[in-house]
Write an enzyme that holds these catalytic residues in place. Sequence first.
Site, PDB file in Angstrom:
ATOM      1  N   TYR A 298      37.462  35.872  27.416  1.00 44.23           N
ATOM      2  CA  TYR A 298      37.211  36.887  28.441  1.00 44.23           C
ATOM      3  C   TYR A 298      37.225  36.252  29.829  1.00 44.23           C
ATOM      4  O   TYR A 298      37.917  36.725  30.735  1.00 44.23           O
ATOM      5  CB  TYR A 298      35.868  37.566  28.186  1.00 44.23           C
ATOM      6  CG  TYR A 298      35.382  38.400  29.353  1.00 44.23           C
ATOM      7  CD1 TYR A 298      36.094  39.526  29.765  1.00 44.23           C
ATOM      8  CD2 TYR A 298      34.221  38.063  30.035  1.00 44.23           C
ATOM      9  CE1 TYR A 298      35.656  40.296  30.837  1.00 44.23           C
ATOM     10  CE2 TYR A 298      33.776  38.821  31.106  1.00 44.23           C
ATOM     11  CZ  TYR A 298      34.497  39.933  31.501  1.00 44.23           C
ATOM     12  OH  TYR A 298      34.058  40.683  32.574  1.00 44.23           O
TER      13      TYR A 298
ATOM     14  N   LYS B 169      39.960  37.009  32.839  1.00 39.41           N
ATOM     15  CA  LYS B 169      39.527  37.508  34.148  1.00 39.41           C
ATOM     16  C   LYS B 169      39.891  36.529  35.247  1.00 39.41           C
ATOM     17  O   LYS B 169      40.242  36.926  36.365  1.00 39.41           O
ATOM     18  CB  LYS B 169      38.032  37.786  34.140  1.00 39.41           C
ATOM     19  CG  LYS B 169      37.620  38.998  33.333  1.00 39.41           C
ATOM     20  CD  LYS B 169      38.193  40.298  33.909  1.00 39.41           C
ATOM     21  CE  LYS B 169      37.503  40.690  35.192  1.00 39.41           C
ATOM     22  NZ  LYS B 169      38.022  41.993  35.708  1.00 39.41           N
TER      23      LYS B 169
ATOM     24  N   GLY C  55      34.629  54.429  33.136  1.00 40.66           N
ATOM     25  CA  GLY C  55      33.722  53.427  32.581  1.00 40.66           C
ATOM     26  C   GLY C  55      32.410  53.367  33.345  1.00 40.66           C
ATOM     27  O   GLY C  55      32.223  54.039  34.365  1.00 40.66           O
TER      28      GLY C  55
ATOM     29  N   THR D 289      34.379  38.294  37.393  1.00 39.73           N
ATOM     30  CA  THR D 289      33.179  38.120  36.574  1.00 39.73           C
ATOM     31  C   THR D 289      32.591  36.730  36.771  1.00 39.73           C
ATOM     32  O   THR D 289      33.323  35.768  37.064  1.00 39.73           O
ATOM     33  CB  THR D 289      33.515  38.302  35.074  1.00 39.73           C
ATOM     34  OG1 THR D 289      32.353  38.011  34.283  1.00 39.73           O
ATOM     35  CG2 THR D 289      34.623  37.362  34.641  1.00 39.73           C
TER      36      THR D 289
ATOM     37  N   ASP E 253      48.296  54.645  32.108  1.00 39.63           N
ATOM     38  CA  ASP E 253      48.198  53.434  31.304  1.00 39.63           C
ATOM     39  C   ASP E 253      48.550  52.260  32.208  1.00 39.63           C
ATOM     40  O   ASP E 253      49.720  52.057  32.554  1.00 39.63           O
ATOM     41  CB  ASP E 253      49.168  53.520  30.122  1.00 39.63           C
ATOM     42  CG  ASP E 253      49.122  52.281  29.240  1.00 39.63           C
ATOM     43  OD1 ASP E 253      48.376  51.334  29.557  1.00 39.63           O
ATOM     44  OD2 ASP E 253      49.849  52.263  28.222  1.00 39.63           O
TER      45      ASP E 253
END
Length: 242
Positions: A141, A145, A10, A118, A52
């Site tokens: 989200y 997190k 990513g 975050t 995974d």
Amino acid sequence: MRIVVTGSSGLLGRAVVREFVAAGHTVVGLVFTRSPSVPDDVKQLVSYERCDLTDAAAVESLFASLGAIDVVVHCAAERQPDKCINEPDRVRALNVEASERLAKAASAANAWLLYVSTDYIFDGTAPPYKANATPNPLNAYGEAKLAGEVAARAAKPDTFHLCGKEEVSKFDIARSFAELVGVDVGKLVANSSEPSGAKRPQNTQLDCSALELMGLARHTPLREGLASVVEHYQNHLKDKNN
């Protein structure tokens, strides 16, 4: 050091891998769907393993095969707020349960864990936020997190904040990018209306004083950082077209 980086294909993970490799560390990047190419001059320092992270048996088997490691940097996550609304089970599996699993794996390996959380765990009403500020996420989200952060902190209890020194809006960032690539900034128009989809916090500036007092905070000026990003991708496009 020997460092495991999740989400290494990513945007964040690739940057983290580059920095560790540049510093001469050995990196094992964990990927799920794609493996980045490895330049010949660093093949002795970086390798990639498919795993995974939502599969408990796969994670246990992988860490058993890795041998000695010093640090686990957990970058993998579903980071799109709107997707988090529509796919809650998948998001919990990756952002929460996988984080708890990795925290336990790092602890069992006597390795440091760096969990990347975050600023969306805060509601944006009372910046700048210290590391001990009370979270109040506004969307799924941020909630996921935060739950992942709590799970990680159960194994590794320290929390620190780090962000840029300058307080800017996304519009400010867009203007800077436009100037750097030669786009007429006059064509950019700020939109102050509430975005559709998941609710976003207004201002989540973080207080980085704890790391600064420890001498561990390194801040790159925004304009300098953006210029580096533009240069990197311009060079990437040149190499791709040659």
